[in-house]
Enzyme design. Sequence first.
Site, mmCIF file in Angstrom:
data_model
loop_
_atom_site.group_PDB
_atom_site.id
_atom_site.type_symbol
_atom_site.label_atom_id
_atom_site.label_comp_id
_atom_site.label_asym_id
_atom_site.label_seq_id
_atom_site.Cartn_x
_atom_site.Cartn_y
_atom_site.Cartn_z
ATOM 1 N N LYS A 1 0.858 -1.184 0.000
ATOM 2 C CA LYS A 1 0.000 0.000 0.000
ATOM 3 C C LYS A 1 0.893 1.233 0.000
ATOM 4 C CE LYS A 1 -3.479 2.463 2.633
ATOM 5 N NZ LYS A 1 -4.441 2.427 3.730
ATOM 6 N N LYS B 1 -2.268 -1.569 -3.717
ATOM 7 C CA LYS B 1 -3.130 -0.391 -3.678
ATOM 8 C C LYS B 1 -2.299 0.880 -3.736
ATOM 9 C CE LYS B 1 -5.935 2.062 -0.421
ATOM 10 N NZ LYS B 1 -6.327 2.193 0.944
#
Length: 325
Positions: free
Chosen positions: A195, A249
């Site tokens: 992330k 992400k």
Amino acid sequence: MQNLPVRIRRLRKSDSMRRLVRGVNLSADNLVYPLFVCPGKGIKKPIQSMTDCFHFSPDKIADEAKEIFNLGIPAVLLFGLPEKKDSKGSDAFNDNGIVQQAVKNIKKVVPDLLVITDVCLCAYTDTGHCGIIKDKKVDNDATCEILAKVAVSHAKAGADIIAPSDMMDGRVGIIRKALDENGFIDTAIMSYSAKYASAFYGPFRDAADSAPAFGDRKTYQMDIAASAKQAMREIELDIKEGADIVMIKPALCFLDIIFQAKQRFDVPIAAFNVSGEYMMINSASRQGVFDKKSAMMETLYAIKRAGADIIITYFAKEIVKNKII
Ligand code: PBG
Ligand code: ZN
């Protein structure tokens, strides 16, 4: 024999032909739809920063979940806005908290819909950071202890999959151990493994009221220019610690990471098509820059082709409802 020209266009001559040979397919089965839960009763309120997204109170969210399930989408991902924020993010592990109530209500009405819960503290801490602060720094290990409590509390409410999005080191292992010790051996973990500290979370932070009050998230979320090897290391560690599904992400600036992860690891790969990516398409198409449906599908096919087995997207409901896939 004469040299005949190669005619690759033969396979593009009609929609049916193109569909037959395309080889990259999207189905409702691949999609997860994010939902926001807020305090109160009877609330379904449009989110200003995110087109066609709503805040639902726990009593209203089951209706929405039922609609999602009836469309054939297998899972929702819940984000909560708590009643109160404090230094420890205590409302996050309140057994009667906002997410816990929502999970219970959804499971009562649509038991077969998978409920994934985002596990993080940023919406629950008074600093807006994903961890608790000691001496102006995020305290990794103290945060992991709290995250484990949050995960157990979500599992107790009936969550099928726990999704830690904080990026603390070691949290997957600590959460797995806590879940097992509390008897939740069948509760899965989908880790936000790679992330990034991205600009594309902007609309979400307004929606979840989770922007950091000072500084940024660069000491825990990944550097946007980190080498792909760093992402592979994060993913590998999470798998070793017990992650069942790993996530990359945002999706669009990190398609190369999705591709590499798919080649290298044998667990299902998820990609989060985040709020800023969603709003780029919504805003640009509203201004007539391009056709929304085409831009949306080009984006989702790209994420799928890169290697995502699972796509978390705010477009999920719209594309299934309008029979675009
Ligand atoms: C919380 C969290 C964020 C998102 C998912 N979980 C925001 C952040 O890390 O600041 C972003 C989702 C989106 O932008 O759609 N840690
Ligand atoms: Zn967070």
